[in-house]
Design a protein around this motif. Structure first.
Motif, PDB file in Angstrom:
ATOM      1  N   LEU A 173      38.139  24.553  65.090  1.00  0.00           N
ATOM      2  CA  LEU A 173      36.501  24.637  64.849  1.00  0.00           C
ATOM      3  C   LEU A 173      35.736  25.149  65.761  1.00  0.00           C
ATOM      4  N   GLN A 174      35.685  24.954  67.264  1.00  0.00           N
ATOM      5  CA  GLN A 174      35.242  25.479  67.826  1.00  0.00           C
ATOM      6  C   GLN A 174      35.947  26.729  68.339  1.00  0.00           C
ATOM      7  N   ALA A 175      36.847  27.201  67.460  1.00  0.00           N
ATOM      8  CA  ALA A 175      37.517  28.808  67.782  1.00  0.00           C
ATOM      9  C   ALA A 175      36.968  29.802  67.131  1.00  0.00           C
ATOM     10  N   MET A 176      37.387  29.198  65.469  1.00  0.00           N
ATOM     11  CA  MET A 176      36.719  29.825  64.281  1.00  0.00           C
ATOM     12  C   MET A 176      34.735  29.857  64.426  1.00  0.00           C
ATOM     13  N   VAL A 177      34.615  29.295  64.693  1.00  0.00           N
ATOM     14  CA  VAL A 177      33.347  29.381  64.992  1.00  0.00           C
ATOM     15  C   VAL A 177      32.760  29.733  65.771  1.00  0.00           C
ATOM     16  N   GLY A 178      32.981  29.776  66.984  1.00  0.00           N
ATOM     17  CA  GLY A 178      32.366  30.310  68.295  1.00  0.00           C
ATOM     18  C   GLY A 178      32.353  31.908  67.750  1.00  0.00           C
ATOM     19  N   ILE A 179      33.818  32.824  67.407  1.00  0.00           N
ATOM     20  CA  ILE A 179      33.613  33.666  67.416  1.00  0.00           C
ATOM     21  C   ILE A 179      33.298  34.650  66.255  1.00  0.00           C
ATOM     22  N   GLY A 180      32.665  34.069  65.269  1.00  0.00           N
ATOM     23  CA  GLY A 180      32.192  33.696  64.040  1.00  0.00           C
ATOM     24  C   GLY A 180      30.703  34.550  64.157  1.00  0.00           C
ATOM     25  N   THR A 181      30.363  33.234  65.125  1.00  0.00           N
ATOM     26  CA  THR A 181      28.861  33.486  65.585  1.00  0.00           C
ATOM     27  C   THR A 181      28.343  34.770  66.333  1.00  0.00           C
ATOM     28  N   PHE A 183      29.235  37.594  64.881  1.00  0.00           N
ATOM     29  CA  PHE A 183      29.136  38.362  64.711  1.00  0.00           C
ATOM     30  C   PHE A 183      28.052  38.062  63.198  1.00  0.00           C
ATOM     31  N   VAL A 184      26.747  37.789  63.704  1.00  0.00           N
ATOM     32  CA  VAL A 184      25.807  36.724  62.796  1.00  0.00           C
ATOM     33  C   VAL A 184      24.757  38.247  62.915  1.00  0.00           C
ATOM     34  N   PRO A 185      23.839  38.651  61.749  1.00  0.00           N
ATOM     35  CA  PRO A 185      22.923  39.540  61.171  1.00  0.00           C
ATOM     36  C   PRO A 185      21.732  38.577  61.346  1.00  0.00           C
ATOM     37  N   PHE A 187      19.404  35.391  63.178  1.00  0.00           N
ATOM     38  CA  PHE A 187      18.980  34.064  64.458  1.00  0.00           C
ATOM     39  C   PHE A 187      18.746  32.527  63.370  1.00  0.00           C
ATOM     40  N   TYR A 188      18.650  32.850  62.076  1.00  0.00           N
ATOM     41  CA  TYR A 188      18.964  31.366  61.192  1.00  0.00           C
ATOM     42  C   TYR A 188      20.252  31.235  61.410  1.00  0.00           C
ATOM     43  N   LEU A 189      21.033  31.736  60.390  1.00  0.00           N
ATOM     44  CA  LEU A 189      22.678  32.230  60.644  1.00  0.00           C
ATOM     45  C   LEU A 189      22.791  31.505  62.229  1.00  0.00           C
ATOM     46  N   TYR A 190      22.735  32.064  62.860  1.00  0.00           N
ATOM     47  CA  TYR A 190      23.274  31.600  64.873  1.00  0.00           C
ATOM     48  C   TYR A 190      22.847  30.386  64.757  1.00  0.00           C
ATOM     49  N   MET A 191      21.903  29.624  64.144  1.00  0.00           N
ATOM     50  CA  MET A 191      21.947  28.030  64.656  1.00  0.00           C
ATOM     51  C   MET A 191      22.260  27.598  63.864  1.00  0.00           C
ATOM     52  N   VAL A 192      22.505  27.817  62.546  1.00  0.00           N
ATOM     53  CA  VAL A 192      23.433  26.930  62.273  1.00  0.00           C
ATOM     54  C   VAL A 192      24.628  26.376  61.980  1.00  0.00           C
ATOM     55  N   LEU A 193      25.432  28.108  63.273  1.00  0.00           N
ATOM     56  CA  LEU A 193      26.374  27.966  63.647  1.00  0.00           C
ATOM     57  C   LEU A 193      26.580  27.429  65.157  1.00  0.00           C
ATOM     58  N   ASN A 248      25.558  41.728  77.200  1.00  0.00           N
ATOM     59  CA  ASN A 248      25.936  41.627  76.280  1.00  0.00           C
ATOM     60  C   ASN A 248      25.473  40.749  75.190  1.00  0.00           C
ATOM     61  N   TRP A 249      24.881  40.052  74.709  1.00  0.00           N
ATOM     62  CA  TRP A 249      24.592  38.501  73.912  1.00  0.00           C
ATOM     63  C   TRP A 249      26.375  38.436  73.149  1.00  0.00           C
ATOM     64  N   ARG A 250      26.357  39.373  72.303  1.00  0.00           N
ATOM     65  CA  ARG A 250      27.538  39.003  71.599  1.00  0.00           C
ATOM     66  C   ARG A 250      29.379  39.284  72.311  1.00  0.00           C
ATOM     67  N   LEU A 251      29.179  40.106  72.798  1.00  0.00           N
ATOM     68  CA  LEU A 251      29.796  40.377  73.722  1.00  0.00           C
ATOM     69  C   LEU A 251      30.720  38.895  74.215  1.00  0.00           C
ATOM     70  N   LEU A 252      29.145  38.264  74.882  1.00  0.00           N
ATOM     71  CA  LEU A 252      30.023  36.775  76.218  1.00  0.00           C
ATOM     72  C   LEU A 252      29.751  36.009  75.080  1.00  0.00           C
TER      73      LEU A 252
END
Length: 551
Positions: A173-181, A183-185, A187-193, A248-252
């Motif tokens: 779960l850490q790996a999948m959700v961490g990587i998915g974060t 690509f969020v479009p 900020f609210y989806l970011y907080m959910v993840l 860059n926050w997405r690359l980080l």
């Protein structure tokens, strides 16, 4: 499970089998600081002001300085306002604006301009400034809420379904959700993840401790926890360098989450189930087979008569949270540990999440905070063996709280002194957190150990939710947050002196039956009652009364 200690001694309390187990369960802790503290570097706020490009439609040849002078009011110190702009007058052209000037102000209505060449951050990409600037603290609290839910849910899940499968679920779960974060479009989806990944991080932080503690001998328990926490401290130092190099926050986000994918596959192959857990579940054959494999790995042999004695253990009744409050001394221990974990989290994250408020460079402060945790965590091994669990838990909380109280009286003109005191506080609270994991795992019986750790984890995560919000109180007075972070740990540190000592004691596996009288004081300062363990039908055909420690 009175024979398990002898079996563990026979197979080797800390042989190659346990060393590999500790190593692989410790390794994911190297990446966990990213989930806790990586967001701080994604929220760096550059200088900004309202987007007033509307005036360029009236006069496209204005320089940037002219544009700002005509459209942005200035503060008392002469700098431009970040969140206010002059309201355009209907029907006015550029000549009227230059001649008479604009007077009425309003909030930014067309977004913001950022005066920085830095790569995108969460702040600049989602405009988390002015009216939305507090969403940084809110998102951190959302993450802490995930930690709370994870402590509650994965703790019970581990006691029910097993340590190994729960750990694998948490890492995946850490790996999948961490990587998915990454690509969020929005900020609210970011907080959910962030909430979801928080559940997995919290569950793993408790599950690996339980599995380690149930496989190693008493003298090595502190080492198994502390070495993992040392890697957590090392991970904080790696984070400082990673965040400095990847802006860059997405690359980080990708760089911080991706290594967990590789670790998942390795851990999946090498991590075994807990033999103790298998026995209390009545799965004796599986436990015996696993113990024999562990002994072979350690180049040892378990005498057959010891393994045969494990056959006499019957399947234990299921433990649950209510059991922790059913018995007098277990209830006292649980309530004090709830308070301990609450303040551990309060002070630790209160200092860690405020690295940018001590007056020095945020990357340097993060590096120092990680560096100081290494001796704090590793030193626990020697402190616990020399002074015992109770004294160390109490004094680390007292010192950590005292440092926060002293910081209140340091003028802002002394950032180095303030940071030095914060580092001492971080040293003490880091040690206190490591001690809490060890002490709590020794105090709770196997049948409810993961549930108990999950419950006190809930207290820590509740505190974690509150901690970022306490930081907002500095708007009323700058001393309020540190007053909170300092006073409560001092009070709870005193309560720790009422806990029993567990140094060099065998782990307790069973619960007392309701009819037993609890609370006989043990010779070593712990509590001993009488445990009635109903064994299966044997040739002897009798019940055996066993001593219960730590209650």
């Amino acid at each position: 499970m009175h024979n398990f200690g002898a079996v563990l001694t026979a197979l080797g309390g800390f042989g190659p089998f346990q060393k590999w187990l500790v190593f692989w369960l410790a390794l994911p802790n190297l990446g966990i600081p990213f989930y806790f503290f990586g967001q701080m570097f994604m929220f760096l706020e550059p200088r900004h002001h309202c987007d007033t490009s509307w005036i360029l439609a009236l006069s496209p040849n204005l320089s940037t300085e002219q544009q700002l002078n005509l459209t942005i009011p200035r503060r008392a110190d002469g700098t431009f306002e970040a969140c206010r702009m002059y309201r355009p007058e209907p029907g006015w052209g550029i000549d009227e604006i230059v001649s008479f000037g604009l007077n009425d102000t309003e909030d930014c209505r067309d977004g913001w301009m950022y005066l920085s060449e830095e790569p995108p951050s969460l702040v600049t990409e989602f405009d988390l400034v002015c009216g939305r600037k507090h969403e940084k603290e809110v998102s951190q609290s959302v993450y802490m809420a995930g930690l709370l839910v994870g402590a509650a849910s994965f703790g019970t899940m581990s006691d029910r379904f097993g340590r190994r499968i729960t750990i694998l679920m948490e890492l995946l779960l850490q790996a999948m959700v961490g990587i998915g974060t990454a690509f969020v479009p929005n900020f609210y989806l970011y907080m959910v993840l962030r909430f979801v990944v928080g559940t997995a991080v919290s569950g793993f932080s408790i599950s690996f401790v339980t599995l380690n503690m149930e496989w190693v001998g008493p003298s090595r328990r502190p080492f198994t926890v502390v070495i993992s926490h040392c890697l957590f401290a090392l991970g904080q130092m790696v984070l400082a360098g990673l965040a400095y190099g990847v802006r860059n926050w997405r690359l980080l986000q990708l760089a911080g989450s991706s290594p967990i994918v590789l670790l998942f596959f390795y851990v999946c192959r090498v991590v075994p189930e807990s033999a103790r857990w298998l026995l209390v579940q009545g799965r004796v054959d599986e436990a015996q087979e696993l113990l024999q494999k562990a002994a072979a790995c350690n180049h040892r042999t378990i005498p057959p008569e010891l393994l045969d004695q494990l056959q006499n253990e019957t399947k234990s009744p299921k433990g649950n949270v209510l059991v922790l409050f059913h018995y007098q001394h277990l209830r006292k221990v649980t309530l004090i540990l709830l308070a301990v974990w609450f303040v551990d989290s309060l002070v630790y994250y209160g200092l860690s999440l405020n690295v940018g408020s001590f007056g020095l460079n945020i990357y340097l402060t993060q590096l120092v905070f990680g560096l100081v945790e290494l001796p704090a965590r590793f030193g626990c091994i020697f402190m616990l063996q020399r002074f015992g669990r109770r004294q160390c838990q109490a004094w680390t909380l007292l010192v950590g709280g005292s440092m926060c109280l002293i910081i209140i009286f340091i003028p802002p003109d002394f950032p180095v002194l303030t940071t030095a005191l914060a580092v001492i506080g971080k040293f003490a609270t880091s040690a206190a957190f490591s001690i809490s994991y060890i002490y709590s795992a020794e105090l709770f019986p196997t049948i409810v150990r993961q549930t108990g750790l999950g419950l006190v984890g809930v207290a820590a995560r509740t505190s974690g939710i509150i901690t970022p919000l306490i930081g907002l109180l500095r708007e009323y007075h700058p001393a309020i947050p540190m007053a909170v972070f300092g006073s409560i740990p001092v009070l709870v540190g005193v309560l720790c002196f009422f806990l029993p000592e567990t140094k060099d004691r065998e782990l307790q596996d069973w619960l007392d039956s309701p009819g037993d009288t609890l609370g006989t004081k043990g010779a070593a300062g712990g509590y001993r009652g009488q445990v009635q363990v109903k064994e299966a039908e044997t040739d002897v055909g009798t019940d055996t009364t066993l001593p219960s420690t730590y209650l």
